[in-house]
Design a protein around this motif. Structure first.
Motif, PDB file in Angstrom:
ATOM      1  N   ARG A  90      -6.900   4.117  15.713  1.00 48.62           N
ATOM      2  CA  ARG A  90      -7.684   4.983  14.772  1.00 48.62           C
ATOM      3  C   ARG A  90      -8.112   4.254  13.554  1.00 48.62           C
ATOM      4  O   ARG A  90      -9.130   4.844  12.873  1.00 48.62           O
ATOM      5  N   LEU A  91      -7.769   3.095  13.247  1.00 47.47           N
ATOM      6  CA  LEU A  91      -8.020   2.699  12.032  1.00 47.47           C
ATOM      7  C   LEU A  91      -9.672   1.853  12.071  1.00 47.47           C
ATOM      8  O   LEU A  91     -10.025   1.325  13.252  1.00 47.47           O
TER       9      LEU A  91
ATOM     10  N   ARG B  44       5.034   3.282   5.630  1.00 50.27           N
ATOM     11  CA  ARG B  44       3.901   3.139   6.636  1.00 50.27           C
ATOM     12  C   ARG B  44       2.510   4.096   6.053  1.00 50.27           C
ATOM     13  O   ARG B  44       1.406   3.366   6.328  1.00 50.27           O
ATOM     14  N   ARG B  45       2.858   5.006   5.697  1.00 47.28           N
ATOM     15  CA  ARG B  45       1.477   5.840   5.328  1.00 47.28           C
ATOM     16  C   ARG B  45       0.778   5.142   4.303  1.00 47.28           C
ATOM     17  O   ARG B  45      -0.568   4.975   4.272  1.00 47.28           O
ATOM     18  N   ALA B  46       1.569   4.927   3.358  1.00 49.23           N
ATOM     19  CA  ALA B  46       0.913   4.025   2.237  1.00 49.23           C
ATOM     20  C   ALA B  46       0.171   2.713   2.651  1.00 49.23           C
ATOM     21  O   ALA B  46      -0.794   2.452   2.006  1.00 49.23           O
TER      22      ALA B  46
ATOM     23  N   ALA C 239      -6.983   1.213   5.623  1.00 48.59           N
ATOM     24  CA  ALA C 239      -8.074   1.771   5.719  1.00 48.59           C
ATOM     25  C   ALA C 239      -9.217   1.823   4.817  1.00 48.59           C
ATOM     26  O   ALA C 239     -10.466   2.074   4.943  1.00 48.59           O
ATOM     27  N   ARG C 240      -8.767   1.920   3.480  1.00 56.25           N
ATOM     28  CA  ARG C 240      -9.832   1.788   2.279  1.00 56.25           C
ATOM     29  C   ARG C 240     -10.429   0.336   2.299  1.00 56.25           C
ATOM     30  O   ARG C 240     -11.504   0.203   1.577  1.00 56.25           O
TER      31      ARG C 240
ATOM     32  N   THR D  32      -3.662  -6.181   2.163  1.00 64.47           N
ATOM     33  CA  THR D  32      -4.131  -5.100   1.270  1.00 64.47           C
ATOM     34  C   THR D  32      -3.699  -5.348  -0.078  1.00 64.47           C
ATOM     35  O   THR D  32      -4.562  -4.865  -1.427  1.00 64.47           O
TER      36      THR D  32
ATOM     37  N   LEU E 171      -0.914   1.812   5.658  1.00 72.15           N
ATOM     38  CA  LEU E 171      -2.092   2.067   6.647  1.00 72.15           C
ATOM     39  C   LEU E 171      -3.360   2.688   5.710  1.00 72.15           C
ATOM     40  O   LEU E 171      -4.334   2.524   5.978  1.00 72.15           O
ATOM     41  N   ASP E 172      -2.883   3.522   4.874  1.00 68.82           N
ATOM     42  CA  ASP E 172      -4.017   4.198   3.905  1.00 68.82           C
ATOM     43  C   ASP E 172      -4.855   3.139   3.124  1.00 68.82           C
ATOM     44  O   ASP E 172      -5.975   3.064   2.955  1.00 68.82           O
ATOM     45  N   ALA E 173      -3.861   2.118   2.556  1.00 66.99           N
ATOM     46  CA  ALA E 173      -4.252   1.169   1.948  1.00 66.99           C
ATOM     47  C   ALA E 173      -5.450   0.246   2.739  1.00 66.99           C
ATOM     48  O   ALA E 173      -6.547  -0.044   2.408  1.00 66.99           O
TER      49      ALA E 173
END
Length: 295
Positions: A245-246, A210-212, A218-219, A111, A214-216
């Motif tokens: 799910r990614l 973790r959220r940051a 996914a983008r 990322t 996985l969000d990065a």
């Protein structure tokens, strides 16, 4: 396969321990181990990756590598791992494989520096769920964690190794002795405790990073294979659902396997990993040829 000796590379004034194998002209593959571990966790995979240029390393402050200045963080581990490739003269995009903490480091490299990554192979990686073994939760407690890490003896090391595998025969005297040797290094307890405290608390893995992460991802996804041992006692296999799910992620569960499938079922792991690397490499080559044709 007899592996070459490890050596140390100067990375911005920090000594990082590496093992290099394979074809120097092959696509680069970077191998990253878990928290408190060392590059030996990838030893069984080198023979399967002989067509690639393989670099396994001890993450900064772990194994026999030095710490980088200041507190140990996931970001520093990722940046130093990538800087190690630079120090070795390897600037081509690489396939990055990571186990446990090394999986989270691999995701962060992807990322932060997507142009440097072709694909990812993540084995029981951190970052996909809050659940983690109670032993690691305790390590995240300030002062207590560092105290416990500073008193790791052979008996505790053997218990720790036993938690990693379904196959008890893999808990060898050599692995136990290596764990004790590494734990006695001055850098070990401080680095382990700082990274553990950044990533989690006594309640489990912190949700924010973790959220940051996985969000990065996914983008800006990369072709990624995520595998898990069905009987992982460190990070439960149920966390694989979040990975599935990614985008661009393929998943697989190894039955009757623990936290380190690259050691416990090396051949089966290598079959999946090498197939993934080949497909990702072909995709990248086709994409590069297409871009060249439009100029």
């Amino acid at each position: 396969m007899t592996l070459p000796q490890t050596r140390f590379v100067d990375v911005g004034g920090t000594r990082i321990r590496v093992r290099e194998t394979g074809d120097p002209a092959g696509e680069p593959v970077l191998l990253l181990h878990g928290i408190g571990r060392s590059l030996e966790d990838w030893d069984p995979q080198h023979e399967f990756l002989s067509r690639y240029r393989v670099v396994a390393l001890d993450l900064a402050g772990f194994g026999h590598s030095d710490r980088v200045p200041g507190p140990a963080t996931l970001e520093k581990l990722a940046d130093t791992a990538l800087a190690t490739l630079d120090a070795l003269g390897e600037t081509r995009p690489a396939h990055v494989m990571g186990n446990s903490l090394g999986g989270a480091v691999a995701l962060l490299i992807s990322t932060r520096h997507p142009e440097r990554v072709v694909s990812l192979v993540l084995a029981d990686p951190a970052g996909f769920g809050a659940e983690v073994t109670p032993a690691l939760r305790v390590i995240g407690v300030p002062l207590l964690g560092r105290f416990l890490l500073g008193h790791l003896d052979a008996r505790a090391a053997r218990r720790s190794e036993r938690s990693l595998f379904v196959d008890g025969s893999l808990v060898t005297d050599e692995r136990v002795a290596r764990a004790v040797e590494i734990a006695r290094r001055p850098e070990f307890a401080r680095t382990f405790a700082e990274v553990a405290a950044e990533l989690g608390t006594v309640r489990g893995v912190r949700p924010g990073w973790r959220r940051a992460l996985l969000d990065a991802f996914a983008r800006a996804p990369k072709p990624t294979l995520v595998v898990w041992g069905e009987r992982d006692l460190i990070l439960p296999a149920a966390q694989l659902r979040a990975a599935g799910r990614l985008p661009q992620v393929t998943t697989h569960v190894f039955g009757r396997v623990g936290h380190m499938p690259q050691i416990e079922v090396p051949g089966a792991f290598a079959t999946l990993a090498c197939d993934h690397l080949s497909r990702a490499g072909r995709r990248t080559s086709i994409s590069s040829d297409s871009r060249a044709g439009t100029r």
